[in-house]
Design a protein around this motif. Structure first.
Motif, PDB file in Angstrom:
ATOM      1  N   ALA A 161       0.835  -1.200   0.000  1.00  0.00           N
ATOM      2  CA  ALA A 161       0.000   0.000   0.000  1.00  0.00           C
ATOM      3  C   ALA A 161       0.872   1.253   0.000  1.00  0.00           C
ATOM      4  N   ILE A 162       1.950   1.219   0.783  1.00  0.00           N
ATOM      5  CA  ILE A 162       2.884   2.344   0.802  1.00  0.00           C
ATOM      6  C   ILE A 162       3.533   2.515  -0.563  1.00  0.00           C
ATOM      7  N   SER A 163       3.932   1.405  -1.179  1.00  0.00           N
ATOM      8  CA  SER A 163       4.538   1.453  -2.503  1.00  0.00           C
ATOM      9  C   SER A 163       3.577   2.045  -3.532  1.00  0.00           C
ATOM     10  N   ALA A 164       2.310   1.603  -3.491  1.00  0.00           N
ATOM     11  CA  ALA A 164       1.316   2.107  -4.441  1.00  0.00           C
ATOM     12  C   ALA A 164       1.095   3.603  -4.248  1.00  0.00           C
ATOM     13  N   ASN A 165       1.028   4.045  -2.989  1.00  0.00           N
ATOM     14  CA  ASN A 165       0.831   5.469  -2.727  1.00  0.00           C
ATOM     15  C   ASN A 165       2.028   6.286  -3.189  1.00  0.00           C
ATOM     16  N   TYR A 166       3.232   5.730  -3.046  1.00  0.00           N
ATOM     17  CA  TYR A 166       4.425   6.432  -3.515  1.00  0.00           C
ATOM     18  C   TYR A 166       4.391   6.599  -5.033  1.00  0.00           C
ATOM     19  N   GLU A 167       3.906   5.570  -5.734  1.00  0.00           N
ATOM     20  CA  GLU A 167       3.786   5.684  -7.190  1.00  0.00           C
ATOM     21  C   GLU A 167       2.763   6.742  -7.562  1.00  0.00           C
ATOM     22  N   LEU A 168       1.710   6.891  -6.777  1.00  0.00           N
ATOM     23  CA  LEU A 168       0.720   7.948  -7.023  1.00  0.00           C
ATOM     24  C   LEU A 168       1.348   9.326  -6.804  1.00  0.00           C
ATOM     25  N   ILE A 169       2.216   9.418  -5.789  1.00  0.00           N
ATOM     26  CA  ILE A 169       2.919  10.683  -5.556  1.00  0.00           C
ATOM     27  C   ILE A 169       3.820  11.009  -6.737  1.00  0.00           C
ATOM     28  N   GLU A 170       4.506   9.995  -7.267  1.00  0.00           N
ATOM     29  CA  GLU A 170       5.352  10.207  -8.439  1.00  0.00           C
ATOM     30  C   GLU A 170       4.517  10.655  -9.637  1.00  0.00           C
ATOM     31  N   TRP A 171       3.358  10.044  -9.809  1.00  0.00           N
ATOM     32  CA  TRP A 171       2.463  10.443 -10.905  1.00  0.00           C
ATOM     33  C   TRP A 171       2.024  11.893 -10.734  1.00  0.00           C
ATOM     34  N   ALA A 172       1.673  12.285  -9.504  1.00  0.00           N
ATOM     35  CA  ALA A 172       1.259  13.660  -9.246  1.00  0.00           C
ATOM     36  C   ALA A 172       2.399  14.633  -9.529  1.00  0.00           C
ATOM     37  N   ALA A 173       3.631  14.223  -9.158  1.00  0.00           N
ATOM     38  CA  ALA A 173       4.793  15.071  -9.426  1.00  0.00           C
ATOM     39  C   ALA A 173       5.009  15.230 -10.925  1.00  0.00           C
ATOM     40  N   ALA A 174       4.815  14.148 -11.663  1.00  0.00           N
ATOM     41  CA  ALA A 174       4.986  14.207 -13.118  1.00  0.00           C
ATOM     42  C   ALA A 174       3.962  15.151 -13.744  1.00  0.00           C
ATOM     43  N   VAL A 175       2.725  15.100 -13.253  1.00  0.00           N
ATOM     44  CA  VAL A 175       1.679  15.987 -13.775  1.00  0.00           C
ATOM     45  C   VAL A 175       1.986  17.439 -13.428  1.00  0.00           C
ATOM     46  N   ALA A 176       2.433  17.670 -12.202  1.00  0.00           N
ATOM     47  CA  ALA A 176       2.671  19.037 -11.740  1.00  0.00           C
ATOM     48  C   ALA A 176       3.929  19.653 -12.334  1.00  0.00           C
ATOM     49  N   LEU A 177       4.989  18.849 -12.463  1.00  0.00           N
ATOM     50  CA  LEU A 177       6.287  19.381 -12.890  1.00  0.00           C
ATOM     51  C   LEU A 177       6.612  19.111 -14.345  1.00  0.00           C
ATOM     52  N   GLY A 178       5.876  18.212 -14.965  1.00  0.00           N
ATOM     53  CA  GLY A 178       6.130  17.898 -16.367  1.00  0.00           C
ATOM     54  C   GLY A 178       7.494  17.281 -16.560  1.00  0.00           C
ATOM     55  N   GLN A 179       8.230  17.754 -17.552  1.00  0.00           N
ATOM     56  CA  GLN A 179       9.538  17.198 -17.882  1.00  0.00           C
ATOM     57  C   GLN A 179      10.525  17.323 -16.733  1.00  0.00           C
ATOM     58  N   ASN A 180      10.306  18.327 -15.858  1.00  0.00           N
ATOM     59  CA  ASN A 180      11.237  18.547 -14.749  1.00  0.00           C
ATOM     60  C   ASN A 180      11.174  17.445 -13.707  1.00  0.00           C
ATOM     61  N   ALA A 181      10.165  16.576 -13.804  1.00  0.00           N
ATOM     62  CA  ALA A 181      10.029  15.497 -12.818  1.00  0.00           C
ATOM     63  C   ALA A 181      10.803  14.247 -13.208  1.00  0.00           C
ATOM     64  N   ASP A 182      11.473  14.251 -14.348  1.00  0.00           N
ATOM     65  CA  ASP A 182      12.147  13.044 -14.834  1.00  0.00           C
ATOM     66  C   ASP A 182      13.173  12.514 -13.847  1.00  0.00           C
ATOM     67  N   ASP A 183      13.955  13.418 -13.237  1.00  0.00           N
ATOM     68  CA  ASP A 183      14.991  12.968 -12.299  1.00  0.00           C
ATOM     69  C   ASP A 183      14.371  12.357 -11.055  1.00  0.00           C
ATOM     70  N   PHE A 184      13.235  12.897 -10.613  1.00  0.00           N
ATOM     71  CA  PHE A 184      12.551  12.348  -9.445  1.00  0.00           C
ATOM     72  C   PHE A 184      11.940  10.988  -9.763  1.00  0.00           C
ATOM     73  N   LEU A 185      11.345  10.865 -10.958  1.00  0.00           N
ATOM     74  CA  LEU A 185      10.708   9.609 -11.345  1.00  0.00           C
ATOM     75  C   LEU A 185      11.735   8.509 -11.584  1.00  0.00           C
ATOM     76  N   GLY A 186      12.852   8.862 -12.196  1.00  0.00           N
ATOM     77  CA  GLY A 186      13.907   7.879 -12.440  1.00  0.00           C
ATOM     78  C   GLY A 186      13.507   6.766 -13.389  1.00  0.00           C
ATOM     79  N   THR A 187      12.587   7.049 -14.309  1.00  0.00           N
ATOM     80  CA  THR A 187      12.111   5.988 -15.206  1.00  0.00           C
ATOM     81  C   THR A 187      13.152   5.561 -16.224  1.00  0.00           C
ATOM     82  N   GLN A 188      14.032   6.476 -16.610  1.00  0.00           N
ATOM     83  CA  GLN A 188      15.090   6.189 -17.577  1.00  0.00           C
ATOM     84  C   GLN A 188      14.528   5.573 -18.863  1.00  0.00           C
ATOM     85  N   GLY A 189      13.356   6.066 -19.276  1.00  0.00           N
ATOM     86  CA  GLY A 189      12.756   5.606 -20.523  1.00  0.00           C
ATOM     87  C   GLY A 189      12.021   4.285 -20.438  1.00  0.00           C
ATOM     88  N   ASP A 190      11.875   3.721 -19.243  1.00  0.00           N
ATOM     89  CA  ASP A 190      11.220   2.424 -19.073  1.00  0.00           C
ATOM     90  C   ASP A 190       9.723   2.630 -18.881  1.00  0.00           C
TER      91      ASP A 190
END
Length: 208
Positions: free
Chosen positions: A142-171
């Motif tokens: 549940a904590i992991s799922a909520n953290y992914e939701l936080i990452e999604w919210a950061a991506a929506v709010a920050l756009g391209q600037n959230a890439d370093d926080f998300l760490g997806t590296q194109g995956d």
């Protein structure tokens, strides 16, 4: 034993504090650093002020400190650029820096063990070790799922600037693999450390 534990706890606090201060001097990206180390900044005071009323096992304190150091490392360099992750990537010819997967493994491992300790010591579940383990894994997920939701919210709010926080590296499957790592971590914690954890809890309850 009590003095030895006290010295170890003090050493852990100093280690995390020094690492946090050092990481704040010149992180790769200041906003990413803030978001990555925020859990450490929030949880550390709670552990400090609760240490006398409800001290945790030394085993759990050590694991929390390790997790904090991993988060601080990710905040300092960003997860895609952590040097030791780059080294692992080169040695094993990986397509990406795997350091963030270590973070998500611990994101399952440590919360699951913390949940287990609370369930046992508060006697929320008594005499059912399988149920305790299952609930601990569920809370970690549940904590992991909520953290992914936080990452999604950061991506929506920050756009391209959230890439370093998300760490997806194109995956494109980064979210799913992050949660898989949390599941593996939480399950391993239950399978590998249950007996050790039980002994640590019993020692904690012995009057000194």
């Amino acid at each position: 034993m009590k003095n030895d534990n006290s010295r170890l706890h003090t050493a852990l606090v100093l280690l995390v504090a020094v690492a946090l201060i050092a990481s704040a001097i010149k992180p790769f990206d200041r906003m990413t650093w803030v978001m990555e180390v925020l859990p450490v900044v929030l949880v550390a005071p709670l552990l400090w002020f609760s240490r006398r009323r409800f001290p945790l096992t030394t085993l759990l304190y050590v694991l929390i400190a390790v997790h904090a150091l991993v988060l601080i490392g990710g905040g300092t360099w960003t997860y895609a650029r952590v040097p030791i992750g780059n080294w692992v990537q080169e040695v094993f010819a990986l397509s990406r820096n795997p350091y963030d997967k270590l973070g998500h493994l611990l994101q399952g491992f440590v919360p699951a063990l913390a949940t287990r300790e609370l369930l046992i010591r508060h006697r929320i579940v008594v005499g059912h070790p399988f149920i305790v383990g299952l609930l601990s894994v569920c809370v970690a997920m549940a904590i992991s799922a909520n953290y992914e939701l936080i990452e999604w919210a950061a991506a929506v709010a920050l756009g391209q600037n959230a890439d370093d926080f998300l760490g997806t590296q194109g995956d494109q499957w980064d979210t799913q693999s992050d949660m898989l790592m949390a599941l593996i971590g939480s399950t391993l914690a239950m399978l590998l450390l249950a007996r050790w954890h039980d002994r640590a809890i019993r020692r904690l309850s012995i009057p000194r």
